[in-house]
Design a protein around this motif. Structure first.
Motif, PDB file in Angstrom:
ATOM      1  N   THR A   1     -11.597  25.421  24.520  1.00 13.56           N
ATOM      2  CA  THR A   1     -12.052  24.752  23.303  1.00 13.56           C
ATOM      3  C   THR A   1     -13.564  24.829  23.168  1.00 13.56           C
ATOM      4  O   THR A   1     -14.089  25.077  22.076  1.00 13.56           O
ATOM      5  N   LEU A   2     -14.278  24.632  24.265  1.00  9.15           N
ATOM      6  CA  LEU A   2     -15.739  24.703  24.222  1.00  9.15           C
ATOM      7  C   LEU A   2     -16.232  26.121  23.967  1.00  9.15           C
ATOM      8  O   LEU A   2     -17.378  26.310  23.561  1.00  9.15           O
ATOM      9  N   ALA A   3     -15.391  27.098  24.204  1.00 11.46           N
ATOM     10  CA  ALA A   3     -15.752  28.479  23.890  1.00 11.46           C
ATOM     11  C   ALA A   3     -15.700  28.748  22.396  1.00 11.46           C
ATOM     12  O   ALA A   3     -16.241  29.750  21.920  1.00 11.46           O
ATOM     13  N   HIS A   4     -15.060  27.869  21.645  1.00 10.25           N
ATOM     14  CA  HIS A   4     -14.926  28.039  20.201  1.00 10.25           C
ATOM     15  C   HIS A   4     -15.376  26.760  19.501  1.00 10.25           C
ATOM     16  O   HIS A   4     -14.657  26.213  18.672  1.00 10.25           O
ATOM     17  N   PHE A   5     -16.551  26.301  19.879  1.00 11.30           N
ATOM     18  CA  PHE A   5     -17.053  25.051  19.312  1.00 11.30           C
ATOM     19  C   PHE A   5     -17.433  25.229  17.846  1.00 11.30           C
ATOM     20  O   PHE A   5     -17.761  26.330  17.391  1.00 11.30           O
ATOM     21  N   ASP A   6     -17.360  24.134  17.105  1.00 14.63           N
ATOM     22  CA  ASP A   6     -17.726  24.166  15.694  1.00 14.63           C
ATOM     23  C   ASP A   6     -19.247  24.243  15.550  1.00 14.63           C
ATOM     24  O   ASP A   6     -19.971  23.473  16.174  1.00 14.63           O
ATOM     25  N   ALA A   7     -19.714  25.162  14.741  1.00 15.20           N
ATOM     26  CA  ALA A   7     -21.152  25.293  14.530  1.00 15.20           C
ATOM     27  C   ALA A   7     -21.748  23.995  13.996  1.00 15.20           C
ATOM     28  O   ALA A   7     -22.850  23.603  14.373  1.00 15.20           O
ATOM     29  N   THR A   8     -21.004  23.330  13.124  1.00 11.84           N
ATOM     30  CA  THR A   8     -21.447  22.052  12.572  1.00 11.84           C
ATOM     31  C   THR A   8     -20.541  20.958  13.104  1.00 11.84           C
ATOM     32  O   THR A   8     -19.317  21.016  12.940  1.00 11.84           O
ATOM     33  N   ALA A   9     -21.118  19.968  13.763  1.00 14.12           N
ATOM     34  CA  ALA A   9     -20.345  18.886  14.360  1.00 14.12           C
ATOM     35  C   ALA A   9     -19.745  17.982  13.292  1.00 14.12           C
ATOM     36  O   ALA A   9     -20.084  18.081  12.099  1.00 14.12           O
ATOM     37  N   ALA A  10     -18.890  17.086  13.707  1.00  9.57           N
ATOM     38  CA  ALA A  10     -18.224  16.178  12.779  1.00  9.57           C
ATOM     39  C   ALA A  10     -19.217  15.316  12.009  1.00  9.57           C
ATOM     40  O   ALA A  10     -18.938  14.902  10.877  1.00  9.57           O
ATOM     41  N   ASP A  11     -20.380  15.029  12.598  1.00 10.96           N
ATOM     42  CA  ASP A  11     -21.382  14.204  11.925  1.00 10.96           C
ATOM     43  C   ASP A  11     -22.404  15.033  11.157  1.00 10.96           C
ATOM     44  O   ASP A  11     -23.399  14.500  10.666  1.00 10.96           O
ATOM     45  N   GLY A  12     -22.182  16.361  11.048  1.00  8.75           N
ATOM     46  CA  GLY A  12     -23.080  17.215  10.285  1.00  8.75           C
ATOM     47  C   GLY A  12     -24.193  17.833  11.091  1.00  8.75           C
ATOM     48  O   GLY A  12     -25.040  18.546  10.535  1.00  8.75           O
ATOM     49  N   PHE A  13     -24.223  17.617  12.403  1.00 10.25           N
ATOM     50  CA  PHE A  13     -25.303  18.116  13.247  1.00 10.25           C
ATOM     51  C   PHE A  13     -25.033  19.576  13.615  1.00 10.25           C
ATOM     52  O   PHE A  13     -23.917  19.960  13.956  1.00 10.25           O
ATOM     53  N   ASP A  14     -26.081  20.411  13.566  1.00 10.54           N
ATOM     54  CA  ASP A  14     -25.970  21.817  13.933  1.00 10.54           C
ATOM     55  C   ASP A  14     -25.928  21.925  15.459  1.00 10.54           C
ATOM     56  O   ASP A  14     -26.902  21.607  16.142  1.00 10.54           O
ATOM     57  N   GLN A  15     -24.801  22.392  15.993  1.00  4.57           N
ATOM     58  CA  GLN A  15     -24.617  22.456  17.444  1.00  4.57           C
ATOM     59  C   GLN A  15     -25.087  23.765  18.073  1.00  4.57           C
ATOM     60  O   GLN A  15     -24.912  23.968  19.276  1.00  4.57           O
ATOM     61  N   ARG A  16     -25.701  24.633  17.312  1.00  2.16           N
ATOM     62  CA  ARG A  16     -26.011  25.968  17.822  1.00  2.16           C
ATOM     63  C   ARG A  16     -27.369  26.061  18.517  1.00  2.16           C
ATOM     64  O   ARG A  16     -27.821  27.162  18.833  1.00  2.16           O
ATOM     65  N   PHE A  17     -27.991  24.948  18.818  1.00  2.40           N
ATOM     66  CA  PHE A  17     -29.298  24.958  19.471  1.00  2.40           C
ATOM     67  C   PHE A  17     -29.140  25.220  20.970  1.00  2.40           C
ATOM     68  O   PHE A  17     -28.049  25.162  21.540  1.00  2.40           O
ATOM     69  N   GLY A  18     -30.263  25.477  21.618  1.00  2.00           N
ATOM     70  CA  GLY A  18     -30.261  25.574  23.073  1.00  2.00           C
ATOM     71  C   GLY A  18     -29.543  26.804  23.590  1.00  2.00           C
ATOM     72  O   GLY A  18     -29.862  27.939  23.213  1.00  2.00           O
ATOM     73  N   LEU A  19     -28.542  26.616  24.436  1.00  2.00           N
ATOM     74  CA  LEU A  19     -27.897  27.728  25.127  1.00  2.00           C
ATOM     75  C   LEU A  19     -27.303  28.774  24.187  1.00  2.00           C
ATOM     76  O   LEU A  19     -27.558  29.972  24.369  1.00  2.00           O
ATOM     77  N   PRO A  20     -26.478  28.399  23.193  1.00  2.00           N
ATOM     78  CA  PRO A  20     -25.900  29.458  22.363  1.00  2.00           C
ATOM     79  C   PRO A  20     -26.934  30.226  21.561  1.00  2.00           C
ATOM     80  O   PRO A  20     -26.794  31.435  21.347  1.00  2.00           O
ATOM     81  N   ALA A  21     -27.998  29.549  21.118  1.00  5.15           N
ATOM     82  CA  ALA A  21     -29.050  30.246  20.387  1.00  5.15           C
ATOM     83  C   ALA A  21     -29.806  31.202  21.289  1.00  5.15           C
ATOM     84  O   ALA A  21     -30.226  32.282  20.870  1.00  5.15           O
ATOM     85  N   ALA A  22     -29.982  30.826  22.557  1.00  2.42           N
ATOM     86  CA  ALA A  22     -30.778  31.626  23.481  1.00  2.42           C
ATOM     87  C   ALA A  22     -29.989  32.757  24.128  1.00  2.42           C
ATOM     88  O   ALA A  22     -30.493  33.863  24.314  1.00  2.42           O
ATOM     89  N   PHE A  23     -28.729  32.483  24.485  1.00  6.31           N
ATOM     90  CA  PHE A  23     -27.954  33.448  25.266  1.00  6.31           C
ATOM     91  C   PHE A  23     -27.022  34.302  24.426  1.00  6.31           C
ATOM     92  O   PHE A  23     -26.519  35.318  24.908  1.00  6.31           O
ATOM     93  N   GLY A  24     -26.791  33.917  23.174  1.00  4.28           N
ATOM     94  CA  GLY A  24     -25.993  34.746  22.289  1.00  4.28           C
ATOM     95  C   GLY A  24     -24.652  35.135  22.879  1.00  4.28           C
ATOM     96  O   GLY A  24     -23.855  34.288  23.272  1.00  4.28           O
ATOM     97  N   ASN A  25     -24.385  36.419  22.974  1.00  3.57           N
ATOM     98  CA  ASN A  25     -23.101  36.919  23.450  1.00  3.57           C
ATOM     99  C   ASN A  25     -22.861  36.638  24.928  1.00  3.57           C
ATOM    100  O   ASN A  25     -21.736  36.833  25.411  1.00  3.57           O
ATOM    101  N   ASP A  26     -23.881  36.212  25.644  1.00  6.46           N
ATOM    102  CA  ASP A  26     -23.708  35.846  27.049  1.00  6.46           C
ATOM    103  C   ASP A  26     -23.215  34.411  27.198  1.00  6.46           C
ATOM    104  O   ASP A  26     -22.997  33.946  28.310  1.00  6.46           O
ATOM    105  N   THR A  27     -23.045  33.697  26.096  1.00  7.15           N
ATOM    106  CA  THR A  27     -22.576  32.316  26.140  1.00  7.15           C
ATOM    107  C   THR A  27     -21.065  32.287  26.322  1.00  7.15           C
ATOM    108  O   THR A  27     -20.324  32.993  25.649  1.00  7.15           O
ATOM    109  N   VAL A  28     -20.604  31.456  27.246  1.00  7.71           N
ATOM    110  CA  VAL A  28     -19.176  31.320  27.524  1.00  7.71           C
ATOM    111  C   VAL A  28     -18.620  30.040  26.925  1.00  7.71           C
ATOM    112  O   VAL A  28     -17.613  30.051  26.219  1.00  7.71           O
TER     113      VAL A  28
END
Length: 303
Positions: A214-241
């Motif tokens: 499930t965490l491998a397919h996280f929603d880009a926008t959280a239930a409260d409208g927050f952008d979850q793509r900061f930090g690790l996924p933004a930095a590691f891109g395709n290397d993110t698990v």
């Protein structure tokens, strides 16, 4: 997380300083988020066509320099920030990079990992069905706080933290002082990476997939409208698990945490919890954590 405003200090001032407002339902609203529905990021191992081979720093000096580069990058965006860091190399079993790895931090939504483990334990390490299963998925993929609160209440509240800490072997993890404020659980960076390692190595396949899948397919926008793509996924891109993020204002501070698994085969587990000054808006806070994560990615040969 953004479902509730925690009562650690002058809450209203912290909310305003963080650049968010309270909706009529009490939820945090991030005016910088793009409300485009629940778009999904697929970040499972092997899915990226341009994935790189990540390697840890090879000498003590390089490890020290990497840790300093991460902290400096965060403070370059938001001076006065305090970061913890733990990067565990599953191939060697060693801590590859660390900054105050045993210092506890508020988890915000990262505690949802502990809730998930406890729910699965109660169901014989099988993914539950019905409303419980739906809440488990929403809590992890969309960081849905209402779902987390329902599971927290259903499975015993603060006792979840104590049970799971004992099960996983966490020695710097404590439940919240107020039983219903799950977001004020404290965990050290080392304990966060231990939790991911437990998920990767000790859970049966079905239970592991219920969380890490499930965490491998996280929603880009959280239930409260927050952008979850900061930090690790933004930095590691395709290397993110897999990724679990956390965010909230607490007293005079803003807490932003990026945690997860990166690298081929889920080699590296990363916990980067950060405390920023309370006048930091969430958009800038996200930029700060992404800068820190990018410094780490460069040191590992990615990014």
């Amino acid at each position: 997380m953004g479902h509730r405003v925690v009562a650690a200090g002058a809450v209203t001032g912290a909310v305003l300083a963080a650049g968010v407002t309270l909706t009529a339902g009490g939820a945090l609203h991030d005016p910088t988020a793009e409300h485009t529905g629940r778009s999904v990021i697929a970040a499972a191992p092997g899915r990226g066509q341009d994935a790189t081979t990540l390697e840890p720093p090879s000498t003590p000096r390089e490890r020290t320099q990497t840790a300093a580069a991460v902290t400096d990058a965060i403070n370059g965006v938001v001076p006065g920030s305090t970061a913890g860091l733990a990067v565990h190399d599953r191939r060697t079993g060693a801590m590859a990079v660390a900054t105050d790895p045993d210092e506890p931090h508020y988890t915000a939504s990262v505690v949802k990992l502990l809730i998930a483990i406890d729910v699965l334990r109660h169901h014989g390490w099988h993914a539950p069905g019905g409303d419980t299963g739906s809440d488990l998925t929403a809590m992890l993929s969309a960081s849905d706080d209402a779902a987390a609160s329902r599971l927290w209440d259903e499975f015993g509240g603060a006792a979840i933290v104590d049970r799971t800490a004992e099960l996983v072997g966490l020695d710097a993890t404590t439940p919240p002082d107020e039983a219903d404020e799950w977001e004020l659980t404290r965990m050290s960076p080392r304990d966060i990476v231990r939790t991911y390692t437990y998920l990767q190595q000790d859970l049966p396949r079905s239970a592991r997939e219920a969380v890490l899948g499930t965490l491998a397919h996280f929603d880009a926008t959280a239930a409260d409208g927050f952008d979850q793509r900061f930090g690790l996924p933004a930095a590691f891109g395709n290397d993110t698990v897999a990724v679990k993020q956390g965010w909230m204002p607490v007293g005079d501070d803003v807490v932003l945490n990026t945690t997860g698994v990166v690298g081929a085969g889920g080699r590296f587990v990363v916990a980067l919890p950060v405390v920023l000054p309370g006048d930091t808006d969430f958009a800038t806070a996200r930029d700060a954590l992404t800068a820190g994560a990018r410094a780490l990615a460069r040191a590992l040969g990615g990014g």
